[in-house]
Design an enzyme around this catalytic site. Structure first.
Site, PDB file in Angstrom:
ATOM      1  CG  ASN A  39      13.535   6.877  -0.599  1.00  0.00           C
ATOM      2  OD1 ASN A  39      13.291   7.973  -1.093  1.00  0.00           O
ATOM      3  ND2 ASN A  39      12.591   6.109  -0.069  1.00  0.00           N
ATOM      4  CG  ASP A  53      14.642   2.924   1.013  1.00  0.00           C
ATOM      5  OD1 ASP A  53      14.759   1.742   0.643  1.00  0.00           O
ATOM      6  OD2 ASP A  53      13.575   3.554   0.949  1.00  0.00           O
TER       7      ASP A  53
HETATM    8  O1  RIB Z   1      11.224   2.353   1.598  1.00  0.00           O
HETATM    9  C1  RIB Z   1      10.351   3.452   1.668  1.00  0.00           C
HETATM   10  C2  RIB Z   1       9.771   3.718   0.308  1.00  0.00           C
HETATM   11  O2  RIB Z   1       8.937   2.660  -0.059  1.00  0.00           O
HETATM   12  C3  RIB Z   1       8.902   4.951   0.259  1.00  0.00           C
HETATM   13  O3  RIB Z   1       9.641   6.103  -0.106  1.00  0.00           O
HETATM   14  C4  RIB Z   1       7.836   4.582  -0.744  1.00  0.00           C
HETATM   15  O4  RIB Z   1       7.927   5.324  -1.916  1.00  0.00           O
HETATM   16  C5  RIB Z   1       8.019   3.099  -1.021  1.00  0.00           C
HETATM   17  O5  RIB Z   1       8.579   2.875  -2.237  1.00  0.00           O
END
Ligand code: RIB
Length: 312
Positions: free
Chosen positions: A46, A256
């Site tokens: 992400n 993210d």
């Molecule tokens: O930060 C969100 C992410 O945390 C999600 O996409 C999930 O996969 C976890 O890793």
């Protein structure tokens, strides 16, 4: 040669299996959900997508299975122009995350099984050392084995590449890791886990940040959800408010978005506060959309929001 905007992300890829539910079931109860979506996720992936869409020239280091989830990841990186040279494969399955999203309260609960990416080794990170050395910024999270994360940070640090550790999900860390972090970016829960200080106000966030500086981190960002972010180092203490880009639809992946945007802004040579404002804009836009990687905004949108807020 150090490439302009070059960012290396070391981290996880998993497929996100998201269940939208009107209310959470109790243990032993079955409930009907309203929708189900499968999409790309994993904090590392992400952040790589957020950084690439925000304008970064991104290389991603992870490990994938030779299966449909692994193919989902490769297709995503082709579309986003992310360098996959340092993504080895394994015969084991790519991981998955079960995300339960409570539609009424806007909260989520996540279980992640990292699968293939958790097999990544320090030797495989070493294969990317020339690429890391040619980066402006190196960023990692904690969905890989901690020794592998620490190895990557050390490699980047030895090459004088700016390092960011997003210590998510929350866990205790070896003391040796802090001095390898030019920036450490926990949220409130992660900061509390790392420091033992409950973070529920700006003052407590400052205390937690000081504890992380004392351990050797160069700069601390504590993300505070709807309250923005606290920035702290030995000379600076600043609070950056969150950026409102419209109604909040889903906050999964907002951290993210922030970290990917922050990495891009630092790679462009922006200062601490300006980079954090850019990161708040990326996060503010991402929460107005569903999904994690798919919710990351493009550069034009980020610039437009920043221009708008500059005039407010
Ligand atoms: O930060 C969100 C992410 O945390 C999600 O996409 C999930 O996969 C976890 O890793």
């Amino acid at each position: 040669m150090i490439a302009k905007n070059r960012i290396t992300v070391l981290g996880s890829f998993v497929a996100d299996l998201t269940f939208h539910v009107p209310a959470l079931p109790a243990w032993g109860e079955t409930r009907m959900g309203s929708s189900f979506v499968v999409g790309p996720g994993g904090k590392g992936s992400n952040q790589a997508v957020a950084a690439a869409r925000a304008g970064g020239n991104v290389s991603f280091i992870t490990k994938l299975g030779q299966d449909s989830f692994g193919e989902m990841a490769r297709e995503l990186y082709r579309e986003e122009g992310i360098d996959t040279e340092f993504i080895p494969t394994t015969s084991h399955a790519t991981g998955a995350a079960a995300i339960i999203l409570d539609e009424k309260r806007g909260e989520n609960a996540i279980i992640i099984v990292p699968g293939a990416c958790f097999e990544l080794t320090a030797d495989e990170v070493d294969l990317a050392s020339a690429s890391i050395a040619a980066s402006r910024v190196f960023i990692a999270q904690l969905e890989l084995p901690v020794p592998v994360v620490e190895h990557g940070l050390r490699l980047a640090h030895e090459h004088a590449v700016t390092t960011i550790l997003n210590p998510a999900p929350a866990m205790l860390l070896p003391e040796t890791i802090y001095a390898l972090c030019d920036y450490i970016t926990p949220n409130e829960t992660e900061a509390a886990t790392l420091t033992g200080i409950e973070v529920d106000s700006l003052a407590s966030a400052e205390r937690a940040a000081d504890r992380l500086l004392d351990r050797g981190a160069g700069n601390v960002v504590i993300t505070l959800g709807a309250n923005g972010a606290l920035l702290r180092n030995r000379e600076l203490s600043a609070h950056i408010p969150a950026m409102n880009a419209g109604p909040v639809v889903e906050t999964t992946g907002a951290g993210d978005a922030f970290n990917g945007g922050f990495a891009t802004a630092l790679a462009e040579g922006r200062g601490f506060e300006e980079a954090a404002r850019f990161a708040c804009a990326v996060a503010g836009l991402s929460v107005t959309r569903r999904g994690t990687a798919p919710s990351m905004p493009r550069r034009e949108e980020v610039d437009a929001l920043l221009a708008l807020t500059a005039h407010r």
